[in-house]
Design a protein around this motif. Structure first.
Motif, PDB file in Angstrom:
ATOM      1  N   LYS A 152       1.356  -6.561   8.093  1.00 64.10           N
ATOM      2  CA  LYS A 152       1.567  -6.389   7.547  1.00 64.10           C
ATOM      3  C   LYS A 152       2.536  -7.455   6.623  1.00 64.10           C
ATOM      4  CE  LYS A 152      -0.207  -1.732   6.060  1.00 64.10           C
ATOM      5  NZ  LYS A 152      -0.610  -1.041   5.633  1.00 64.10           N
TER       6      LYS A 152
ATOM      7  N   TYR B 125       2.640  -9.266   1.715  1.00 64.17           N
ATOM      8  CA  TYR B 125       2.613  -8.624   0.075  1.00 64.17           C
ATOM      9  C   TYR B 125       3.789  -9.079  -0.230  1.00 64.17           C
ATOM     10  CZ  TYR B 125       0.659  -4.580   1.645  1.00 64.17           C
ATOM     11  OH  TYR B 125      -0.784  -3.635   2.256  1.00 64.17           O
TER      12      TYR B 125
ATOM     13  N   CYS C 241       3.849  -7.605  -5.833  1.00 62.79           N
ATOM     14  CA  CYS C 241       5.158  -6.439  -5.422  1.00 62.79           C
ATOM     15  C   CYS C 241       6.189  -6.878  -6.526  1.00 62.79           C
ATOM     16  CB  CYS C 241       5.631  -6.751  -3.948  1.00 62.79           C
ATOM     17  SG  CYS C 241       4.961  -6.106  -3.017  1.00 62.79           S
TER      18      CYS C 241
ATOM     19  N   GLU D 239      10.407  -3.112  -3.015  1.00 65.17           N
ATOM     20  CA  GLU D 239       9.051  -2.608  -2.257  1.00 65.17           C
ATOM     21  C   GLU D 239       8.273  -3.581  -1.315  1.00 65.17           C
ATOM     22  OE1 GLU D 239       4.198  -2.781  -5.439  1.00 65.17           O
ATOM     23  OE2 GLU D 239       6.336  -2.684  -5.654  1.00 65.17           O
TER      24      GLU D 239
ATOM     25  N   LYS E 147       6.472  -2.048   2.336  1.00 67.92           N
ATOM     26  CA  LYS E 147       4.966  -1.861   2.415  1.00 67.92           C
ATOM     27  C   LYS E 147       4.909  -2.244   3.617  1.00 67.92           C
ATOM     28  CE  LYS E 147       3.307  -0.626  -2.184  1.00 67.92           C
ATOM     29  NZ  LYS E 147       2.705  -1.837  -3.093  1.00 67.92           N
ATOM     30  N   THR E 148       5.768  -3.418   4.524  1.00 68.25           N
ATOM     31  CA  THR E 148       5.516  -3.958   5.486  1.00 68.25           C
ATOM     32  C   THR E 148       6.876  -4.380   6.986  1.00 68.25           C
ATOM     33  OG1 THR E 148       7.183  -5.505   4.115  1.00 68.25           O
ATOM     34  CG2 THR E 148       5.022  -6.036   3.658  1.00 68.25           C
TER      35      THR E 148
END
Length: 291
Positions: free
Chosen positions: A2, A27, A47, A52, A56-57
């Motif tokens: 990710k 993302y 995002c 954000e 998430k990564t």
């Protein structure tokens, strides 16, 4: 993996797309969402802010405009680092200040987060062709872990030393380009005034001792009157300003760079800031306009 990607401009968009094509889950965030449209179409997740992206990564790449943008994006209260948990990695690929790269590394380390400074050279063409030169500062263990991601974007990838050394190497790169571009535009303006075909001139001098990436790539654009940005003049002026600032800090005189910087400031004054660096030709052309 990710990966997070912040900054989808002329170069960043292509660089991120290579990572998506390599199978990574991306993302993305950019101040102008429309500039990320093709990445979203390719499967990237949009995002709403850098925070954000970071949450998430695992590995977060940034390539933004100016040092102030780097500072806000990475070190700001709603930035990447504030929303990174231990074990994540921040890779700033913006051309920025070496001292800022050192601060990012130190602040990240205090939180158990890894950081690399990894500016690139090669312009829009290098970004599209995944042939960028990537100059990296940081720890070898972190570099080795991120190397497969770099390999999706570039061909010449080198760990230059500790934090900030990637940025110092990029300054060396920009200093060389600055002087070279004066030679490129003066050479081609001379050829034009002599009635020569510019592409034919480049065919010859670009293959001899005068050959360089600038004459063989940007020179071709000048010959076609193509001044669209592969790299913005306004960002090159920023880079030269950083190099001159660092030189003053080292008590180092760089008169050639200072001269090139003045010509590019003239380009800004003429309204060319959003054109490519090859538009320096237009400055010299205007200086030599016959009445």
């Amino acid at each position: 993996m990710k990966i997070g990607w912040i900054g989808t401009g002329v170069m960043g968009r292509s660089m991120c797309l290579h990572l998506i094509k390599a199978g990574h889950e991306a993302y993305v965030y950019n101040r102008t969402k429309e500039k990320a449209a093709d990445l979203i179409e390719a499967g990237a997740v949009w995002c709403d802010n850098p925070a954000e992206v970071a949450s998430k990564t695992d590995t977060i790449f940034t390539i933004v405009g100016y040092p102030k943008d780097v500072e806000e994006t990475i070190l700001g209260p709603n930035g990447v680092l504030a929303n990174c948990s231990e074990g994540k990695t921040i890779v700033d690929m913006t051309t920025s200040k070496p001292q800022l790269a050192e601060k990012i590394h130190a602040d990240a380390a205090a939180k158990g987060v890894d950081a690399l400074d990894a500016p690139v050279s090669g312009g829009d063409l290098g970004a599209r062709n995944a042939s960028l030169a990537i100059m990296v500062g940081g720890e070898k263990e972190v570099f080795d872990r991120v190397l497969p991601l770099f390999e999706a974007m570039g061909k010449t990838i080198q760990l230059m030393g500790g934090p900030g050394t990637g940025q110092h190497t990029k300054m060396s790169n920009q200093i060389l380009i600055a002087g070279t571009m004066i030679g490129v535009v003066e050479s081609l303006l001379y050829s034009y005034r002599a009635g020569m075909d510019l592409d034919e001139v480049i065919d010859v001098i670009g293959s001899g001792a005068a050959g360089s990436w600038s004459i063989n790539n940007l020179g071709r654009r000048i010959a076609q009157k193509d001044f669209d940005p592969g790299f913005f003049i306004k960002h090159f002026v920023k880079d030269m300003g950083i190099a001159l600032e660092e030189a003053r800090r080292m008590n180092l005189a760089l008169p050639g760079l200072s001269l090139a910087n003045q010509f590019y400031i003239s380009a800004m004054a003429m309204g060319y800031e959003n054109l490519g660096t090859q538009a320096l030709y237009k400055v010299f052309e205007n200086m030599n306009t016959q009445n």
